[in-house]
Design a protein around this motif. Structure first.
Motif, mmCIF file in Angstrom:
data_model
loop_
_atom_site.group_PDB
_atom_site.id
_atom_site.type_symbol
_atom_site.label_atom_id
_atom_site.label_comp_id
_atom_site.label_asym_id
_atom_site.label_seq_id
_atom_site.Cartn_x
_atom_site.Cartn_y
_atom_site.Cartn_z
ATOM 1 N N GLN A 237 0.958 -1.204 -0.241
ATOM 2 C CA GLN A 237 -0.029 0.123 0.120
ATOM 3 C C GLN A 237 0.963 1.213 0.163
ATOM 4 O OE1 GLN A 237 -2.697 0.243 3.388
ATOM 5 N NE2 GLN A 237 -3.465 2.360 2.736
ATOM 6 N N GLY A 238 0.766 2.148 -1.030
ATOM 7 C CA GLY A 238 1.470 3.356 -0.976
ATOM 8 C C GLY A 238 2.013 3.747 -2.365
ATOM 9 N N PRO A 239 2.529 4.810 -2.714
ATOM 10 C CA PRO A 239 3.259 5.328 -3.903
ATOM 11 C C PRO A 239 4.277 4.330 -4.512
ATOM 12 C CG PRO A 239 3.528 6.843 -2.333
ATOM 13 C CD PRO A 239 3.248 5.497 -1.737
ATOM 14 N N ALA A 240 3.778 3.893 -5.652
ATOM 15 C CA ALA A 240 4.597 2.630 -6.604
ATOM 16 C C ALA A 240 5.912 2.893 -6.654
ATOM 17 C CB ALA A 240 3.903 2.699 -8.075
ATOM 18 N N HIS A 241 6.607 4.190 -6.870
ATOM 19 C CA HIS A 241 7.910 4.682 -6.892
ATOM 20 C C HIS A 241 8.667 4.245 -5.730
ATOM 21 C CE1 HIS A 241 6.483 8.538 -5.160
ATOM 22 N NE2 HIS A 241 7.737 8.452 -4.600
ATOM 23 N N GLN A 242 7.724 4.462 -4.393
ATOM 24 C CA GLN A 242 8.613 4.119 -3.316
ATOM 25 C C GLN A 242 8.918 2.480 -2.976
ATOM 26 O OE1 GLN A 242 6.833 6.326 0.245
ATOM 27 N NE2 GLN A 242 7.425 4.823 1.510
ATOM 28 N N ALA A 243 7.774 1.874 -3.300
ATOM 29 C CA ALA A 243 7.637 0.496 -3.353
ATOM 30 C C ALA A 243 8.784 -0.059 -4.011
ATOM 31 C CB ALA A 243 6.308 -0.163 -3.510
ATOM 32 N N LEU A 244 8.932 0.512 -5.230
ATOM 33 C CA LEU A 244 9.943 -0.183 -6.252
ATOM 34 C C LEU A 244 11.404 0.296 -5.755
ATOM 35 C CD1 LEU A 244 8.080 0.640 -9.477
ATOM 36 C CD2 LEU A 244 8.536 -1.530 -8.692
ATOM 37 N N ILE A 245 11.554 1.421 -5.260
ATOM 38 C CA ILE A 245 12.930 1.829 -4.922
ATOM 39 C C ILE A 245 13.441 1.071 -3.571
ATOM 40 C CG2 ILE A 245 14.331 3.574 -3.677
ATOM 41 C CD1 ILE A 245 12.431 5.765 -5.655
ATOM 42 N N GLU A 246 12.381 0.762 -2.759
ATOM 43 C CA GLU A 246 12.831 0.054 -1.512
ATOM 44 C C GLU A 246 12.817 -1.494 -2.048
ATOM 45 O OE1 GLU A 246 9.432 0.611 1.047
ATOM 46 O OE2 GLU A 246 9.959 2.774 1.715
ATOM 47 N N ALA A 247 12.227 -1.987 -2.802
ATOM 48 C CA ALA A 247 12.330 -3.368 -3.235
ATOM 49 C C ALA A 247 13.661 -3.518 -3.838
ATOM 50 C CB ALA A 247 11.215 -3.724 -4.164
ATOM 51 N N ALA A 248 14.257 -2.617 -4.746
ATOM 52 C CA ALA A 248 15.522 -2.600 -5.472
ATOM 53 C C ALA A 248 16.683 -2.792 -4.719
ATOM 54 C CB ALA A 248 15.465 -1.639 -6.504
ATOM 55 N N SER A 249 16.703 -2.563 -3.363
ATOM 56 C CA SER A 249 17.808 -2.607 -2.600
ATOM 57 C C SER A 249 18.496 -3.873 -2.694
ATOM 58 C CB SER A 249 17.663 -2.195 -1.100
ATOM 59 O OG SER A 249 18.788 -2.280 -0.424
#
Length: 293
Positions: A237-249
């Motif tokens: 739940q939340g902004p797509a860009h934030q979820a993607l940046i966090e997952a990309a670590s």
């Protein structure tokens, strides 16, 4: 036909990081590497060499850049089949034309001129917005050496079936013998009360469940045989860009799609594209929805 990995070169540190990454990618995929220098880089970025010689400064700079780049790649891996060319064109136009016959276009995140003070160079943004195939942008924070995690992250949007970006990410994960992390972000409409997504019967729970079902439907089509890479689901739940940046670590690559619509602004990237290109901690692949490998 083996399409080459194409890398744009302008002599900046960013383009050298992209060159090293592209060389490693070409070696990993056993593809040829094509180094492309647009002879109008200085005009595009607002810089001109100050020295004066008998030959045009652009010609001297171009010849030196491509020769040095080719030698650099051969030192990194002598088995990579590499050619270096100078295209007498604006770098964006040259690279967009190259994208018709490339496995991918690889670029650094910054140029050499005034634009270098920004987080992302104008050439990278323009090529990512106009390319006919995948464009991989190597951020300053990313290592030029290929990661060994094998993990590829992809955003799953609203399309009913797998997007071109999802298919590209799937193939990347397969080729790396790694893992695919599929991220589906969702948000409640502004006129609905926000509550916890795990509260049964709540609006948030309904949106979360719909997002999970949509993700499963897309992945079922993407991996019809079930013999693909390990797939990790992430419904956030939340902004797509934030979820993607966090997952990309710690990932090898983050893959996002780009719409290609009609009209004079068809090449503009969306807000998610801009955010991940500026802040992702790993290489970002932008794949147009019209791309078919």
């Amino acid at each position: 036909m083996r399409l080459p990995v194409v890398v744009g070169l302008d002599g900046s540190m960013g383009s050298l990081r992209a060159l090293d990454w592209a060389a490693a990618e070409a070696a990993r995929m056993r593809l040829p590497l094509r180094i492309v220098h647009g002879s109008l880089w200085e005009h595009y970025e607002g810089i001109r060499p100050s020295f004066d010689t008998g030959r045009p400064a652009e010609q001297i700079l171009a010849e030196h850049l491509v020769a040095s780049a080719q030698e650099r790649v051969q030192r990194l891996d002598a088995e990579v089949e590499v050619v270096a060319v100078v295209q007498p064109d604006d770098p964006v136009n040259a690279l967009v034309q190259e994208s018709h016959g490339a496995a991918m276009i690889v670029l650094g995140s910054r140029g050499r001129g005034r634009i270098a003070e920004m987080l992302l160079g104008s050439v990278s943004l323009a090529v990512a917005g106009r390319s006919h195939g995948p464009v991989v942008v190597i951020p300053k924070a990313a290592s030029a050496v290929q990661s060994t995690s094998g993990r590829v992250v992809v955003g799953i949007g609203d399309a009913q079936g797998p997007s071109a970006a999802a298919r590209f990410a799937f193939d990347q994960a397969v080729s790396r013998h790694g893992e695919l992390t599929a991220v589906r972000a969702w948000r409640c409409p502004v006129n609905e009360a926000m509550d916890h997504p795990l509260l049964s019967g709540s609006p948030a729970a309904s949106h979360h469940r719909d997002a999970e079902e949509h993700l499963e439907d897309v992945l079922a089509v993407l991996d019809r045989t079930g013999s693909g890479p390990v797939i990790t689901r992430s419904v956030v739940q939340g902004p797509a860009h934030q979820a993607l940046i966090e997952a990309a670590s710690g990932a090898d690559m983050l893959v996002v799609g780009a719409r290609r619509g009609g009209g004079k602004h068809w090449h503009r990237l969306g807000t998610v594209n801009h955010a991940v290109l500026h802040y992702a901690p790993c290489p970002v692949a932008v794949v147009p929805d019209t791309y078919r490998d």
